[in-house]
Every structure is written in structure tokens, then in C-alpha cells.
Design an enzyme around this catalytic site. Structure first.
Site, PDB file in Angstrom:
ATOM      1  N   SER A 102       2.420  10.283  12.190  1.00 50.58           N
ATOM      2  CA  SER A 102       3.192   9.595  11.177  1.00 50.58           C
ATOM      3  C   SER A 102       3.786  10.829  10.215  1.00 50.58           C
ATOM      4  O   SER A 102       3.276  11.809  10.364  1.00 50.58           O
ATOM      5  CB  SER A 102       1.867   9.200  10.179  1.00 50.58           C
ATOM      6  N   SER A 103       4.793  10.551   9.626  1.00 50.85           N
ATOM      7  CA  SER A 103       5.360  11.702   8.606  1.00 50.85           C
ATOM      8  C   SER A 103       4.427  12.050   7.459  1.00 50.85           C
ATOM      9  O   SER A 103       4.615  12.888   6.842  1.00 50.85           O
ATOM     10  CB  SER A 103       6.710  11.138   7.861  1.00 50.85           C
ATOM     11  N   CYS A 104       3.545  11.156   7.203  1.00 52.72           N
ATOM     12  CA  CYS A 104       2.458  11.612   6.367  1.00 52.72           C
ATOM     13  C   CYS A 104       1.666  12.905   6.649  1.00 52.72           C
ATOM     14  O   CYS A 104       1.027  13.602   5.746  1.00 52.72           O
ATOM     15  CB  CYS A 104       1.445  10.496   6.033  1.00 52.72           C
ATOM     16  N   LYS A 139      -4.464  11.018  11.078  1.00 52.10           N
ATOM     17  CA  LYS A 139      -3.327  11.089  12.043  1.00 52.10           C
ATOM     18  C   LYS A 139      -3.140  12.339  12.483  1.00 52.10           C
ATOM     19  O   LYS A 139      -2.833  12.689  13.761  1.00 52.10           O
ATOM     20  CB  LYS A 139      -2.046  10.454  11.257  1.00 52.10           C
ATOM     21  N   TYR A 195      -5.673   8.987   5.412  1.00 50.79           N
ATOM     22  CA  TYR A 195      -4.712   8.315   6.547  1.00 50.79           C
ATOM     23  C   TYR A 195      -4.049   9.848   7.253  1.00 50.79           C
ATOM     24  O   TYR A 195      -4.150   9.664   8.491  1.00 50.79           O
ATOM     25  CB  TYR A 195      -3.739   7.349   5.951  1.00 50.79           C
ATOM     26  N   HIS A 229       4.726  -2.273   3.987  1.00 49.62           N
ATOM     27  CA  HIS A 229       5.479  -1.186   3.458  1.00 49.62           C
ATOM     28  C   HIS A 229       6.871  -1.533   2.609  1.00 49.62           C
ATOM     29  O   HIS A 229       6.798  -3.109   2.394  1.00 49.62           O
ATOM     30  CB  HIS A 229       6.081  -0.482   4.808  1.00 49.62           C
TER      31      HIS A 229
HETATM   32  P1  GDP Z   1       5.083   5.656   1.458  1.00 44.92           P
HETATM   33  O1  GDP Z   1       6.361   6.075   2.221  1.00 44.92           O
HETATM   34  O2  GDP Z   1       3.917   6.150   2.386  1.00 44.92           O
HETATM   35  O3  GDP Z   1       4.966   6.124   0.173  1.00 44.92           O
HETATM   36  O4  GDP Z   1       4.697   4.109   1.568  1.00 44.92           O
HETATM   37  P2  GDP Z   1       5.555   2.697   1.103  1.00 44.92           P
HETATM   38  O5  GDP Z   1       6.387   2.314   1.957  1.00 44.92           O
HETATM   39  O6  GDP Z   1       4.592   1.699   0.664  1.00 44.92           O
HETATM   40  O7  GDP Z   1       6.500   3.070  -0.181  1.00 44.92           O
HETATM   41  C1  GDP Z   1       7.689   3.850  -0.309  1.00 44.92           C
HETATM   42  C2  GDP Z   1       7.952   3.971  -1.682  1.00 44.92           C
HETATM   43  O8  GDP Z   1       8.311   2.568  -2.227  1.00 44.92           O
HETATM   44  C3  GDP Z   1       7.123   4.470  -2.839  1.00 44.92           C
HETATM   45  O9  GDP Z   1       7.628   5.182  -3.629  1.00 44.92           O
HETATM   46  C4  GDP Z   1       6.670   3.180  -3.268  1.00 44.92           C
HETATM   47  O10 GDP Z   1       6.309   3.118  -4.943  1.00 44.92           O
HETATM   48  C5  GDP Z   1       8.256   2.400  -3.316  1.00 44.92           C
HETATM   49  N1  GDP Z   1       7.971   0.687  -3.383  1.00 44.92           N
HETATM   50  C6  GDP Z   1       8.789   0.179  -4.406  1.00 44.92           C
HETATM   51  N2  GDP Z   1       8.320  -1.140  -4.516  1.00 44.92           N
HETATM   52  C7  GDP Z   1       7.297  -1.312  -3.395  1.00 44.92           C
HETATM   53  C8  GDP Z   1       6.897  -2.410  -2.965  1.00 44.92           C
HETATM   54  O11 GDP Z   1       7.088  -3.686  -3.295  1.00 44.92           O
HETATM   55  N3  GDP Z   1       5.765  -2.185  -1.730  1.00 44.92           N
HETATM   56  C9  GDP Z   1       5.637  -1.047  -1.495  1.00 44.92           C
HETATM   57  N4  GDP Z   1       4.872  -0.830  -0.559  1.00 44.92           N
HETATM   58  N5  GDP Z   1       6.179   0.113  -2.146  1.00 44.92           N
HETATM   59  C10 GDP Z   1       7.250  -0.014  -2.909  1.00 44.92           C
END
Ligand code: GDP
Length: 346
Positions: free
Chosen positions: A144-146, A177, A173, A216
Site C-alpha cells: 500500500s502507498s501507506c 502491509k 495498517y 475510500h
Molecule cells: P487515505 O488516502 O488513506 O487518507 O484514505 P481515504 O481515501 O479515506 O481519504 C482520502 C482523503 O479524502 C482524506 O483527506 C479524507 O479526509 C478525504 N475525504 C473527504 N471526504 C471523504 C469521505 O467521505 N470518505 C473518505 N474516506 N475520505 C474522505
């Protein structure tokens, strides 16, 4: 549980072909490719229920490949080592694609770090362990990119792995990974098997969860805007500031890249990034989702919610140099997800 006697083809591969290939790759020609003819390979996809695993299974079907999927429910979430090894032995794969382990968006990572770490450590231990014990010759582990440090230089290059702390919203997580990624390197070093990890960028696709607490960003926002449109709610909240940037890769393109690498990648070269070499801000993502869903209200950024990493953009130039390119434009990918979502809702 009786141990099966290997069939001649299997035995021949294990005893003659694989050691010869490892010898050639490792000692004679370090850049000798270890090609794999996928049309003749038995493929095992670990993690049939995940976004990545379901996309791999769909791509295998599209390509007419002989692939079997194993899911969390068949393996007690990858805890049952004996059952996993038995399944691997029954399937006798030539190639394993590991897309297993619990995962989700920022909300799930904050609510269930222990659950996510446990699930992904089990995969690293039991799925990779079973493959190595049975000497499956080739394995691609999806990291994962994490796994990259939060403040690593952008675009993220493999050399930056393990040079700093993870993003705090998903440390558990990420550590699990990374353990899987390192285990591929360790198995290759200790057992001479062609195991390698690929690091995909932010995936989005119709296989993602539509449960808002688990989803996501793309699918999470889609669900909220769809409901807001139906109920005529005038505004929708977007978590965080909208400023973070992510490099979105459509799940079908991701799966295509995995089979491309499984076929062509020379495993001793170590981990490799899979990404589109382009990024978008979360505000741009929200605007595009709004257009696709046809939502006419306003977007309100909720800065009380976490942003997560400020930017994640993978350097996918090594993959590009091999001749691979993504095909799906972001809005077109979103339209496919929305069509799938509306079908489920009906
Ligand atoms: P990340 O890439 O591991 O940070 O995972 P996410 O895909 O959950 O979030 C990506 C970004 O989108 C973060 O900055 C979240 O705060 C933002 N975000 C905005 N709205 C949403 C939402 O409804 N769901 C999720 N999961 N992220 C959101």
C-alpha cells in the site's frame, strides 16, 4: 489431513525448472527475466472480497486465465494456517496474487487499527508462509502507498521506504502491509523464490465498499451525494480541508498492471510502484463526483475531520519504462462506479 503426492508436472517444475530458473536469474544473468506465460499458469488470487482482489478476479476472467480466488471467509480471515496451506496445496498455483487483508478509508483506519493490523499480519504470515512452504515459484504481494513515510519526498520512490514514521491515521495498517512487503524480500533471499511486492496508488473502483464508514474517498462521497440528491439536501460535507492530493488509479487499470508485472517483472529487482503518475486534490475529486452524480447542492469542507497524509503520489516511472500505461480517465472511472452503485441500490 493426508498429504497429496505431487503430480509429475508439478514435481518436474519444482525439482528441475524452478531451481534452474533461480540459478540462472541469481548467479548467471542477474538481469535474466523470469518470464511467466500466464495463459498456461494456475493462478491463485488471495482476497477475492477486497477491492484489489475482486478487480484481479474480474481481470483474470476478462483475459480467460485459470484463476481461483480465496476469500477471508474461507480462511477464517487468514488465521487458519492449516486450511490455507491445504487450499494452496489443492490449487497448486504457479502464481499467487496476494490482495488479501482487511482495509478501508481513513474512518475505518482510525476506528479499528488493531483489527486491520491483525488481519494484514495474518496474511503476511499465513498466505506468504503457505506459498513459500509449498515452493510456489512466483508471488506478487500487493502492499500500500501507506507503507511510505508520511513526509517522504514526492513523488514517492522505493528508496524512501523505511526512512521515517508513517502517517498517524493509519500507522497500524501501514506497519502490517510493510511487514508483507519485507517478507517477500526475505523469502526471495532465503528460499530463492520469485516473490515481490507492488505498491499501488489510491485505488477506486466499483468493487469498493459503499458503506460510508468503510469506503475510500471516491465511493464515500458518491454515496453521500447520491443520498443528498435524492433527499434534496442542500449541502454535503467533505471531510478535511479538500487540499490533500492522491493519485487515483481505476481498479481495472490496477489489475491490468498486476498481470503485466506478474508476466514480465523480474522479481529480483525488488518492490515496484503502480500508479498513474498524476494526482488530484480531494476538492477536485469532490467536484467530479458531484458532476457524475448530478448533485446540485454545495460542498462544505469539514476541517474538524482528518486530512490524513497531505500528499501521496507514487513515482511509477519504472513501470512506465516497461511500457505500461493506465487507460481510464478519472471521470470515466467514476461513472462506472456510479452505474454499479445504482444497480446495487435498485
Ligand atoms: P487515505 O488516502 O488513506 O487518507 O484514505 P481515504 O481515501 O479515506 O481519504 C482520502 C482523503 O479524502 C482524506 O483527506 C479524507 O479526509 C478525504 N475525504 C473527504 N471526504 C471523504 C469521505 O467521505 N470518505 C473518505 N474516506 N475520505 C474522505
Amino acid at each position: 489431513m493426508g498429504r497429496k503426492v505431487p503430480e509429475p508436472r508439478w514435481k518436474y517444475k519444482r525439482v528441475v525448472v524452478q531451481p534452474l530458473r533461480v540459478f540462472l536469474c541469481t548467479f548467471c544473468f542477474p538481469c535474466y527475466p523470469a518470464p511467466m506465460n500466464l495463459t498456461r499458469a494456475r493462478i491463485l488470487i488471495a482476497g477475492g472480497e477486497t477491492l484489489a482482489g475482486a478487480a484481479l478476479a474480474a481481470e483474470a476472467r476478462r483475459r480467460g486465465l485459470a484463476a481461483t480466488t480465496l476469500s477471508a471467509n474461507e480462511t477464517a480471515d487468514w488465521a487458519d494456517a492449516a486450511a490455507i496451506e491445504k487450499s494452496f496445496r489443492d490449487i497448486r498455483p504457479d502464481l499467487v496474487l496476494v490482495a488479501a487483508g482487511d482495509s478501508g478509508g481513513i474512518a475505518l483506519n482510525r476506528a479499528h487499527p488493531a483489527r486491520l493490523m491483525e488481519s494484514n499480519l495474518r496474511v503476511a504470515l499465513n498466505a506468504l508462509g503457505a506459498a513459500a512452504r509449498l515452493r510456489v515459484p512466483r508471488l506478487l504481494y500487493l502492499a500500500s502507498s501507506c507503507c511510505y513515510p508520511r513526509d517522504a519526498a514526492q513523488p514517492l520512490r522505493i528508496e524512501s521506504l523505511m526512512t521515517g514514521p508513517f502517517e498517524p491515521t493509519n500507522t497500524a495498517y501501514s506497519a502490517a502491509k510493510l511487514a508483507g512487503l519485507v517478507q517477500c524480500e526475505a523469502i526471495r533471499q532465503e528460499h530463492g523464490l520469485a516473490y515481490f511486492a507492488a505498491i499501488p496508488s489510491t485505488l477506486y473502483g466499483p468493487e469498493d465498499h459503499f458503506d460510508p464508514e468503510r469506503a475510500h474517498v471516491a465511493s464515500g462521497l458518491m454515496v453521500r451525494m447520491h443520498e443528498a440528491r435524492q433527499k434534496k439536501v442542500p449541502s454535503v460535507s467533505v471531510w478535511g480541508t479538500g487540499k490533500p492530493r492522491r493519485d487515483f488509479l481505476f481498479s481495472r487499470d490496477f489489475a491490468d498492471a498486476c498481470f503485466f508485472l506478474a508476466e514480465k517483472y523480474e522479481a529480483p529487482a525488488g518492490p515496484i510502484n503502480i500508479g498513474p503518475n498524476a494526482d488530484l486534490s480531494i476538492a477536485e475529486v469532490a467536484e467530479t463526483v458531484k458532476q457524475v452524480v448530478g448533485y446540485e447542492g454545495t460542498l462544505e469542507f469539514d476541517a474538524s475531520k482528518p486530512d490524513g497524509a497531505p500528499i501521496k503520489r507514487l513515482d511509477a516511472s519504472p513501470l512506465c519504462a516497461m511500457g505500461w500505461r493506465p487507460k481510464t480517465d478519472f471521470a470515466a472511472g467514476l461513472r462506472e462506479i456510479y452505474a454499479a452503485f445504482c444497480k446495487i441500490k435498485r
